[in-house]
Scaffold this motif. Structure first.
Motif, PDB file in Angstrom:
ATOM      1  N   ILE A   1       0.858  -1.184   0.000  1.00  0.00           N
ATOM      2  CA  ILE A   1       0.000   0.000   0.000  1.00  0.00           C
ATOM      3  C   ILE A   1       0.892   1.231   0.000  1.00  0.00           C
ATOM      4  O   ILE A   1       1.820   1.341   0.814  1.00  0.00           O
ATOM      5  N   PHE A   2       0.593   2.182  -0.893  1.00  0.00           N
ATOM      6  CA  PHE A   2       1.305   3.453  -0.908  1.00  0.00           C
ATOM      7  C   PHE A   2       0.339   4.557  -0.508  1.00  0.00           C
ATOM      8  O   PHE A   2      -0.658   4.810  -1.176  1.00  0.00           O
ATOM      9  N   SER A   3       0.656   5.182   0.611  1.00  0.00           N
ATOM     10  CA  SER A   3      -0.162   6.255   1.167  1.00  0.00           C
ATOM     11  C   SER A   3       0.694   7.057   2.135  1.00  0.00           C
ATOM     12  O   SER A   3       1.514   6.489   2.863  1.00  0.00           O
ATOM     13  N   LYS A   4       0.504   8.382   2.167  1.00  0.00           N
ATOM     14  CA  LYS A   4       1.235   9.203   3.127  1.00  0.00           C
ATOM     15  C   LYS A   4       0.706   9.034   4.538  1.00  0.00           C
ATOM     16  O   LYS A   4       1.378   9.395   5.506  1.00  0.00           O
ATOM     17  N   ASP A   5      -0.502   8.488   4.656  1.00  0.00           N
ATOM     18  CA  ASP A   5      -1.109   8.241   5.963  1.00  0.00           C
ATOM     19  C   ASP A   5      -0.803   6.805   6.381  1.00  0.00           C
ATOM     20  O   ASP A   5      -1.566   5.877   6.091  1.00  0.00           O
ATOM     21  N   GLU A   6       0.321   6.596   7.056  1.00  0.00           N
ATOM     22  CA  GLU A   6       0.753   5.244   7.411  1.00  0.00           C
ATOM     23  C   GLU A   6      -0.226   4.557   8.352  1.00  0.00           C
ATOM     24  O   GLU A   6      -0.445   3.343   8.249  1.00  0.00           O
ATOM     25  N   GLU A   7      -0.806   5.313   9.267  1.00  0.00           N
ATOM     26  CA  GLU A   7      -1.754   4.726  10.210  1.00  0.00           C
ATOM     27  C   GLU A   7      -2.975   4.183   9.471  1.00  0.00           C
ATOM     28  O   GLU A   7      -3.439   3.076   9.751  1.00  0.00           O
ATOM     29  N   LYS A   8      -3.485   4.953   8.529  1.00  0.00           N
ATOM     30  CA  LYS A   8      -4.609   4.490   7.723  1.00  0.00           C
ATOM     31  C   LYS A   8      -4.223   3.256   6.911  1.00  0.00           C
ATOM     32  O   LYS A   8      -4.997   2.283   6.830  1.00  0.00           O
ATOM     33  N   ALA A   9      -3.028   3.276   6.328  1.00  0.00           N
ATOM     34  CA  ALA A   9      -2.574   2.146   5.512  1.00  0.00           C
ATOM     35  C   ALA A   9      -2.411   0.892   6.361  1.00  0.00           C
ATOM     36  O   ALA A   9      -2.775  -0.211   5.927  1.00  0.00           O
ATOM     37  N   ALA A  10      -1.872   1.048   7.576  1.00  0.00           N
ATOM     38  CA  ALA A  10      -1.700  -0.105   8.464  1.00  0.00           C
ATOM     39  C   ALA A  10      -3.049  -0.698   8.854  1.00  0.00           C
ATOM     40  O   ALA A  10      -3.207  -1.929   8.923  1.00  0.00           O
ATOM     41  N   LYS A  11      -4.040   0.153   9.116  1.00  0.00           N
ATOM     42  CA  LYS A  11      -5.382  -0.341   9.454  1.00  0.00           C
ATOM     43  C   LYS A  11      -6.002  -1.061   8.262  1.00  0.00           C
ATOM     44  O   LYS A  11      -6.660  -2.093   8.413  1.00  0.00           O
ATOM     45  N   LEU A  12      -5.800  -0.518   7.074  1.00  0.00           N
ATOM     46  CA  LEU A  12      -6.307  -1.143   5.856  1.00  0.00           C
ATOM     47  C   LEU A  12      -5.667  -2.514   5.660  1.00  0.00           C
ATOM     48  O   LEU A  12      -6.334  -3.496   5.324  1.00  0.00           O
ATOM     49  N   ALA A  13      -4.356  -2.583   5.899  1.00  0.00           N
ATOM     50  CA  ALA A  13      -3.637  -3.854   5.766  1.00  0.00           C
ATOM     51  C   ALA A  13      -4.146  -4.877   6.767  1.00  0.00           C
ATOM     52  O   ALA A  13      -4.375  -6.041   6.425  1.00  0.00           O
ATOM     53  N   SER A  14      -4.328  -4.454   8.012  1.00  0.00           N
ATOM     54  CA  SER A  14      -4.751  -5.366   9.072  1.00  0.00           C
ATOM     55  C   SER A  14      -6.183  -5.853   8.888  1.00  0.00           C
ATOM     56  O   SER A  14      -6.471  -7.034   9.047  1.00  0.00           O
ATOM     57  N   ALA A  15      -7.073  -4.950   8.532  1.00  0.00           N
ATOM     58  CA  ALA A  15      -8.501  -5.283   8.510  1.00  0.00           C
ATOM     59  C   ALA A  15      -8.971  -5.885   7.197  1.00  0.00           C
ATOM     60  O   ALA A  15      -9.955  -6.648   7.181  1.00  0.00           O
ATOM     61  N   HIS A  16      -8.290  -5.571   6.098  1.00  0.00           N
ATOM     62  CA  HIS A  16      -8.873  -5.931   4.798  1.00  0.00           C
ATOM     63  C   HIS A  16      -7.973  -6.711   3.845  1.00  0.00           C
ATOM     64  O   HIS A  16      -8.477  -7.429   2.984  1.00  0.00           O
ATOM     65  N   PHE A  17      -6.655  -6.588   3.958  1.00  0.00           N
ATOM     66  CA  PHE A  17      -5.768  -7.265   2.997  1.00  0.00           C
ATOM     67  C   PHE A  17      -5.711  -8.749   3.344  1.00  0.00           C
ATOM     68  O   PHE A  17      -5.289  -9.129   4.441  1.00  0.00           O
ATOM     69  N   ASP A  18      -6.132  -9.604   2.412  1.00  0.00           N
ATOM     70  CA  ASP A  18      -6.213 -11.049   2.667  1.00  0.00           C
ATOM     71  C   ASP A  18      -4.935 -11.745   2.207  1.00  0.00           C
ATOM     72  O   ASP A  18      -4.936 -12.593   1.306  1.00  0.00           O
ATOM     73  N   THR A  19      -3.826 -11.363   2.832  1.00  0.00           N
ATOM     74  CA  THR A  19      -2.520 -11.950   2.523  1.00  0.00           C
ATOM     75  C   THR A  19      -1.725 -12.115   3.806  1.00  0.00           C
ATOM     76  O   THR A  19      -2.092 -11.577   4.849  1.00  0.00           O
ATOM     77  N   GLY A  20      -0.619 -12.825   3.719  1.00  0.00           N
ATOM     78  CA  GLY A  20       0.208 -13.040   4.894  1.00  0.00           C
ATOM     79  C   GLY A  20       1.155 -11.909   5.209  1.00  0.00           C
ATOM     80  O   GLY A  20       1.606 -11.760   6.345  1.00  0.00           O
ATOM     81  N   MET A  21       1.491 -11.080   4.216  1.00  0.00           N
ATOM     82  CA  MET A  21       2.455  -9.998   4.401  1.00  0.00           C
ATOM     83  C   MET A  21       2.015  -8.775   3.611  1.00  0.00           C
ATOM     84  O   MET A  21       1.565  -8.908   2.471  1.00  0.00           O
ATOM     85  N   ILE A  22       2.123  -7.610   4.217  1.00  0.00           N
ATOM     86  CA  ILE A  22       1.783  -6.356   3.543  1.00  0.00           C
ATOM     87  C   ILE A  22       2.896  -5.349   3.804  1.00  0.00           C
ATOM     88  O   ILE A  22       3.353  -5.192   4.939  1.00  0.00           O
ATOM     89  N   PHE A  23       3.309  -4.641   2.760  1.00  0.00           N
ATOM     90  CA  PHE A  23       4.398  -3.666   2.848  1.00  0.00           C
ATOM     91  C   PHE A  23       3.833  -2.274   2.575  1.00  0.00           C
ATOM     92  O   PHE A  23       3.164  -2.060   1.561  1.00  0.00           O
ATOM     93  N   VAL A  24       4.087  -1.347   3.473  1.00  0.00           N
ATOM     94  CA  VAL A  24       3.569   0.012   3.343  1.00  0.00           C
ATOM     95  C   VAL A  24       4.707   0.937   2.925  1.00  0.00           C
ATOM     96  O   VAL A  24       5.725   1.061   3.619  1.00  0.00           O
ATOM     97  N   ASN A  25       4.546   1.561   1.763  1.00  0.00           N
ATOM     98  CA  ASN A  25       5.516   2.511   1.210  1.00  0.00           C
ATOM     99  C   ASN A  25       6.902   1.907   0.983  1.00  0.00           C
ATOM    100  O   ASN A  25       7.921   2.596   1.059  1.00  0.00           O
ATOM    101  N   THR A  26       6.930   0.607   0.717  1.00  0.00           N
ATOM    102  CA  THR A  26       8.163  -0.094   0.359  1.00  0.00           C
ATOM    103  C   THR A  26       7.764  -1.332  -0.425  1.00  0.00           C
ATOM    104  O   THR A  26       6.596  -1.477  -0.804  1.00  0.00           O
ATOM    105  N   PHE A  27       8.717  -2.215  -0.720  1.00  0.00           N
ATOM    106  CA  PHE A  27       8.360  -3.432  -1.447  1.00  0.00           C
ATOM    107  C   PHE A  27       8.856  -4.660  -0.695  1.00  0.00           C
ATOM    108  O   PHE A  27       9.671  -4.546   0.230  1.00  0.00           O
ATOM    109  N   GLY A  28       8.368  -5.822  -1.077  1.00  0.00           N
ATOM    110  CA  GLY A  28       8.542  -7.031  -0.293  1.00  0.00           C
ATOM    111  C   GLY A  28       9.911  -7.666  -0.331  1.00  0.00           C
ATOM    112  O   GLY A  28      10.323  -8.219  -1.348  1.00  0.00           O
ATOM    113  N   LEU A  29      10.593  -7.620   0.805  1.00  0.00           N
ATOM    114  CA  LEU A  29      11.802  -8.402   1.033  1.00  0.00           C
ATOM    115  C   LEU A  29      11.698  -9.027   2.416  1.00  0.00           C
ATOM    116  O   LEU A  29      11.087  -8.453   3.321  1.00  0.00           O
TER     117      LEU A  29
END
Length: 462
Positions: free
Chosen positions: A398-426
């Motif tokens: 997720i790319f968003s300047k509002d990290e708190e909003k992005a983290a909530k979106l990741a926790s509540a709605h993203f149906d995956t095992g790993m989510i990266f906010v403003n970066t990419f998966g390593l």
């Protein structure tokens, strides 16, 4: 018509198409002997204090760093990743060794419970035996270290069937483990075919199976492990979605999305693959993203000026290109790339597909290489709907300047095992790695992998 069974495998440099080495498959008697010796080494290793095991695990990381030049060059020669990224992979693996050694004793320490009627409970975590790993080629060192180090720290023995095109890397790791002080045979490489691998799964001394690869292959391995009543961990494919929201830093989003798509030549299960951009910033992102992908330079992965090396095998390039053609036939458009270049090696340019819709491989399937699927969404809600409209569930971004909003979106709605906010998966050693749905089950890293193949014992004191 009868088929002739292949007696050997060849490793091939994907940058030139030239043969590097030929390895002969082990006969059944040798495989049996190696499994027996691994089990015997386990029976002694499991008795060592975890602190002593940890010192050897840390030494493995140090020895890999000491042999970094030779090991990184071999990785690049066998599968085509940029040499710089091979070095980065070894450094990550050394960090995994260090983290696991330092934290293993905490993660495996006994737990105490107060029970009814004055009874007390103790929960212990005991190693179970020989763990068999079937690993892919895209991260020739990391894929091995990821499961081997946690299991060795836990006290188990480890077998490895590496992908045939990186056999040399597997054999070198075996040598380095012993050089670091790991007892001989405790980590053992098997050079075997698929039929022999099935026999290893069923072997009475093998207690667990861990597999990384495609979802289709994972179903087969999972079924065989289940039929043998053996626990398995499956880390499978994905088509990770990266969401670019209206309040995203577009310059950062473009930079990270390009890296996320072409890192490791795009041959990564947790790579960014579908780029879902909300309508408000779609055109601006599209213009900048396509230009950045178009500017990437293919070249010799052993050199210093290439952004993209060759794909690992010619058949993989052909399969991926057919997915591009099939997507175009069903309505997608090529915004850049999309043509197999002439000349030596298995190169493929950074490619962006637009007008990607359900029913196209670019939307539904995993494209394992430097091909990006660009998808427009109405808004954040629609972007998340599209992201979850997948049979896979490994990672996402997720790319968003509002990290708190992005983290909530990741926790509540993203149906995956790993989510990266403003970066990419390593991978990060302290964080769990794994997915859901067709991306498999089980976790590695972060203290979770070390408990996947242990016997959780309940001891009740009256």
């Amino acid at each position: 018509m009868s088929t002739i069974k292949q007696e050997s495998i060849s490793t091939i440099n994907p940058a030139t198409g030239e043969t590097l080495q030929i390895y002969t498959y082990m006969p059944k008697s040798e495989v049996e002997d190696k499994i027996d010796k691994c089990h015997h080494a386990f029976t002694e290793w499991k008795q060592k204090p975890i602190g002593e095991r940890g010192r050897i695990i840390q030494a493995i990381g140090k020895v890999m760093l000491e042999n970094q030049d030779e090991l990184s060059r071999l990785m690049t020669q066998e599968m085509g990743k940029l040499l710089e990224q091979s070095v980065q992979e070894i450094k990550l693996c050394a960090a995994i060794c260090d983290y696991t050694a330092k934290n293993g004793s905490v993660q495996l320490q006994d737990l105490k419970r107060d029970l009814e009627d004055g009874e007390r409970g103790i929960i212990t975590f005991s190693p179970i035996g020989v763990i068999y790993g079937i690993q892919p080629w895209n991260y020739p060192v990391y894929q091995v270290i990821r499961y081997a180090i946690s299991n060795l720290t836990a006290g188990n023995g480890v077998l490895l069937k590496h992908a045939s095109n990186v056999t040399g890397t597997g054999k070198m790791l075996e040598e380095l483990f012993v050089k670091a002080g790991l007892p001989e045979h405790l980590f053992t490489v098997l050079i075997i075919d698929h039929e022999q691998s099935d026999e290893v799964i069923n072997h009475n001394l093998v207690r667990g199976i861990t597999f990384t690869g495609s979802s289709e292959a994972g179903r087969g391995i999972g079924k065989k492990a289940g039929d043998a009543l053996k626990k398995s961990v499956l880390e499978l494919g994905s088509n990770d979605a990266y969401l670019v929201l209206e309040d995203a830093d577009l310059e950062l989003a473009v930079e990270m999305c390009v890296k996320g798509r072409v890192y490791n030549n795009g041959e990564t299960c947790i790579a960014a693959k579908r780029f879902i951009v909300v309508d408000a910033v779609y055109e601006d992102f599209k213009k900048a993203f396509v230009k950045a992908m178009s500017d990437l330079k293919m070249g010799d992965p052993m050199g210093d000026d290439a952004d993209l090396g060759p794909m690992a095998r010619e058949d993989l390039r052909e399969t991926m290109h057919q997915q591009v053609l099939d997507s175009v036939e069903k309505g997608a458009e090529i915004l850049c790339g999309g043509k197999i270049p002439e000349g030596k090696g298995f190169y493929y340019p950074a490619t962006v597909l637009g007008n990607v819709k359900p029913g196209q491989p670019a939307y539904d399937a995993e494209i394992f290489g430097p091909v990006a699927s660009l998808i427009k969404a109405k808004d954040t809600h629609d972007a998340m709907r599209i992201a979850n409209d997948s049979r896979f569930g490994l990672g996402g971004g997720i790319f968003s300047k509002d990290e708190e909003k992005a983290a909530k979106l990741a926790s509540a709605h993203f149906d995956t095992g790993m989510i990266f906010v403003n970066t990419f998966g390593l991978a990060k050693p302290p964080m769990p790695f794994g997915g859901v749905k067709d991306s498999g089950f089980g976790r590695e890293h972060g203290g979770f992998g070390i408990k996947e193949f242990v016997n959780v014992k309940s001891i009740i004191l009256g």
